[in-house]
Motif scaffolding. Structure first.
Motif, mmCIF file in Angstrom:
data_model
loop_
_atom_site.group_PDB
_atom_site.id
_atom_site.type_symbol
_atom_site.label_atom_id
_atom_site.label_comp_id
_atom_site.label_asym_id
_atom_site.label_seq_id
_atom_site.Cartn_x
_atom_site.Cartn_y
_atom_site.Cartn_z
ATOM 1 N N ASN A 56 0.932 -1.183 -0.046
ATOM 2 C CA ASN A 56 -0.011 -0.084 -0.044
ATOM 3 C C ASN A 56 0.893 1.308 -0.014
ATOM 4 O O ASN A 56 1.166 1.879 1.031
ATOM 5 C CB ASN A 56 -0.863 -0.137 1.144
ATOM 6 N N ARG A 58 1.974 5.161 -2.300
ATOM 7 C CA ARG A 58 1.478 5.953 -3.095
ATOM 8 C C ARG A 58 1.508 5.697 -4.538
ATOM 9 O O ARG A 58 0.520 6.248 -5.154
ATOM 10 C CB ARG A 58 2.326 7.494 -2.824
ATOM 11 N N HIS A 61 -1.993 4.523 -5.351
ATOM 12 C CA HIS A 61 -2.755 5.176 -5.010
ATOM 13 C C HIS A 61 -4.021 5.722 -5.728
ATOM 14 O O HIS A 61 -3.691 5.995 -6.789
ATOM 15 C CB HIS A 61 -2.593 6.053 -3.784
ATOM 16 N N GLY A 65 -6.444 7.991 -1.649
ATOM 17 C CA GLY A 65 -5.513 7.424 -1.032
ATOM 18 C C GLY A 65 -5.311 5.740 -0.442
ATOM 19 O O GLY A 65 -4.812 5.310 0.154
ATOM 20 N N THR A 66 -6.367 5.143 -1.539
ATOM 21 C CA THR A 66 -6.490 3.754 -1.242
ATOM 22 C C THR A 66 -6.068 3.081 -2.521
ATOM 23 O O THR A 66 -5.700 3.849 -3.493
ATOM 24 C CB THR A 66 -7.978 3.398 -1.167
ATOM 25 N N LYS A 107 -12.899 -0.423 0.185
ATOM 26 C CA LYS A 107 -11.716 0.202 -0.148
ATOM 27 C C LYS A 107 -10.701 -0.587 0.052
ATOM 28 O O LYS A 107 -10.509 -1.449 1.461
ATOM 29 C CB LYS A 107 -11.699 1.491 0.580
ATOM 30 N N ASP A 109 -7.059 -0.297 1.876
ATOM 31 C CA ASP A 109 -6.342 1.010 2.744
ATOM 32 C C ASP A 109 -5.250 0.156 3.329
ATOM 33 O O ASP A 109 -4.455 0.709 4.212
ATOM 34 C CB ASP A 109 -7.218 1.533 3.733
ATOM 35 N N THR A 110 -4.863 -1.247 2.883
ATOM 36 C CA THR A 110 -3.709 -1.848 3.424
ATOM 37 C C THR A 110 -2.951 -2.451 2.347
ATOM 38 O O THR A 110 -3.334 -2.248 1.130
ATOM 39 C CB THR A 110 -3.996 -2.987 4.404
ATOM 40 N N ASN A 138 -7.124 -8.116 2.276
ATOM 41 C CA ASN A 138 -6.492 -6.760 2.880
ATOM 42 C C ASN A 138 -5.483 -7.643 3.964
ATOM 43 O O ASN A 138 -5.858 -8.712 4.169
ATOM 44 C CB ASN A 138 -7.112 -5.725 3.435
#
Length: 157
Positions: A56, A58, A61, A65-66, A107, A109-110, A138
Motif C-alpha cells: 500500500n 502512493r 493510490h 489514498g487507497t 476500499k 487501505d492496506t 487486505n
C-alpha cells in the motif's frame, strides 16, 4: 522426469536465494513490463496456484489514498497469468487473457494479497475458455476484490 513447468522450476531455483521472491517477481515484470509499475512480489507458485502481494504505497493510490481499482485488476491479472503460465502444458498448448469481470467489495487501505487458483487435474482442450477466479485480501484477511479472468487456451499447431 518431472511434470513441473519451466516456470515452476525457475521459481524453485530463485526461492533458494536470498530475496528470491523479489528477484523472481522482477524477472516476471521484465518479461511483462507493465506489471512492474505496481512493484508486486510473488509469494507462492505451484501448478494451479499463485499468490502475490502489492504494498500500500502512493505509487498505487487513487485520489482518496487507497489502492486504485486498476492496480487491483493488474494484480489479479498478474496472479492469474503467472499461475496459468506455470500450469498449462507449453509443449501442446498456449494461452492469452480473453476477458475479466471484477467486483470491488471494499476500499483497500492496506497491503493487498491476491490468490489465483484452479482445480487440478485439468483436461486441456483446444479453444477452451478457462475461467480463473482471483481473490484479493487486505491485511485484516478481509475479502476486498474478486475477479473471474477468462483465459483462452488453444492447442499449438
Amino acid at each position: 522426469m518431472s511434470n513441473e513447468s519451466a516456470l515452476i522450476k525457475t521459481w524453485h531455483k530463485f526461492k533458494k536465494w536470498p530475496c528470491g521472491n523479489w528477484l523472481f517477481s522482477k524477472a516476471v515484470c521484465f518479461k511483462a513490463p507493465y506489471f512492474g509499475s505496481m512493484k508486486p512480489t510473488i509469494l507462492d507458485l505451484k501448478a494451479g496456484h499463485c499468490s502475490a502481494v502489492v504494498k500500500n504505497t502512493r505509487r498505487v493510490h487513487n485520489h482518496i489514498g487507497t489502492i486504485h481499482a486498476i492496480a487491483q485488476c493488474n494484480l489479479a491479472e498478474l496472479c492469474a497469468g503467472v499461475m496459468v503460465d506455470a500450469t498449462v502444458p507449453h509443449k501442446t498448448h498456449r494461452w492469452i487473457p480473453k476477458g475479466m469481470t471484477v467486483q470491488y467489495l471494499a476500499k483497500v487501505d492496506t497491503d493487498v494479497t491476491a490468490i489465483a487458483e484452479i482445480e487440478l487435474p485439468h483436461q486441456w482442450t483446444d479453444k477452451e475458455d478457462l475461467v480463473v477466479p482471483v481473490k484479493l485480501y487486505n491485511t485484516r484477511n478481509e475479502l476486498v476484490f474478486t475477479a473471474n479472468i477468462t483465459m483462452y487456451i488453444t492447442k499449438k499447431k
